[in-house]
Write an enzyme that holds these catalytic residues in place. Structure first.
Site: not given
Ligand code: NAD
Length: 295
Positions: A243, A168, A93
């Protein structure tokens, strides 16, 4: 079956990539955190030493990263390293402007590109029932759809580059505002001596009906599965709601849209987060509205 690079194996990315493996795809995964790589290998994902190594033989590149700046950095690094004509799908997102920039980085290097953010949370990611909102050309979407399917309950093509992110944040702005509206109504009902159940029984079958009330009710009792029944454990954390509301405000400013309730919801969730409740479910905002937490 397809070789897919999956970059970003966090709370969402790991279970999503696991569903791609279950569907028979070869998934080459990369994340910066060793503990996420360990979980990934338990899911049958082939862990790679770098993002560049993950995309080397991949026909599809999926990213699931925290924010726009991470997506842009990864796209800038990988656009020249991926196979010519690979399909890039970003499911993070992020802000609409960064999403459009990511598209132009990918297409400028001769790839296909789709922004495909999701709703449904970690539960939906594990169950393979996420809703995907996609933006990109018809050709890119046609190629992305079968890849998204094992992770999806529903896939909607919303329009061109950035349209998925636009859908979204508009949806989540409705959600943030409606949760505050429902919370305020319950707080007023309490002051008026009206029971939670009575308000629920009337409003959930009347014109006040909405998802924040009838599926995710912010008081315990009427909807036993809602986070209010487990002391507001998420669910969907208040920090993530903030966010998304901020992304909606940024987009409104950049597009010249007037969104006063979205702005007010952003303020209220900012205060709730600043008081240390970012890790609780966003429906817990009712406790702030009631004056139960830190006012
Ligand atoms: P998270 O922080 O658990 O996962 C993100 C991952 O990206 C981390 O493990 C981090 O180490 C990795 N990362 C960052 N930079 C990187 C790079 N250069 N190379 C490789 N890996 C890298 O977050 P999440 O909860 O999995 O959310 C991910 C996305 O999905 C976000 O944009 C969030 O807003 C969206 N989202 C989350 C949810 C939820 O309920 N958690 C729901 C819908 C959307």
């Amino acid at each position: 079956m397809t070789t897919i690079a999956f970059i970003g194996l966090g709370n969402m990315g790991n279970p999503m990539a696991a569903n791609l493996v279950k569907a028979g795809h070869t998934v080459h995964g990369f994340d910066l955190l060793p503990e996420n790589l360990k979980t990934a290998s338990e899911h049958g994902i082939t862990v790679m030493a770098s993002a560049a190594a993950a995309v080397k033989d991949a026909d599809v590149v999926v990213t699931m990263l925290p924010a726009g700046k991470h997506v842009i950095a990864v796209y800038e690094e990988l656009a020249t390293k991926a196979k010519k004509g690979a399909l890039f799908i970003d499911s993070s997102t992020i802000d609409v402007d960064s999403a459009r920039r990511a598209h132009s980085i990918a297409t400028g290097a001769g790839h296909l590109s789709v922004d495909a953010p999701v709703s449904g949370g970690t539960g939906g990611a594990a169950a393979g029932t996420l809703t995907f909102m996609a933006g990109g050309s018809k050709d890119a979407f046609a190629k992305a759809e079968p890849i998204l399917k094992p992770m999806a309950g529903r896939i909607v093509h919303c329009g061109d580059a950035g349209a998925g992110q636009a859908a979204k944040i508009c949806n989540n702005m409705i959600l943030g505002i409606s949760m505050i509206a429902v919370g305020e109504a319950f707080v007023l009902a309490e002051k008026l001596g009206l029971s939670h159940q009575a308000l629920f029984d009337v409003a959930s079958t009347s014109s006040g009906r909405c998802w924040s009330l009838d599926t995710y009710c912010p008081v315990p009792g009427p909807v036993p599965t809602s986070p209010a029944n487990r002391d507001y454990q998420p669910g969907f954390a208040a920090a993530l709601m903030l966010k998304d509301l901020k992304l909606a405000q940024e987009a409104a400013q950049s597009a010249g849209a007037i969104t006063p309730l979205g702005a007010e919801a952003t303020q209220l969730y900012s205060l709730f987060n600043a008081l240390g409740h970012g890790g609780t479910d966003f429906s817990g905002i009712i406790r702030f509205l009631r004056g139960d937490v830190g006012q």
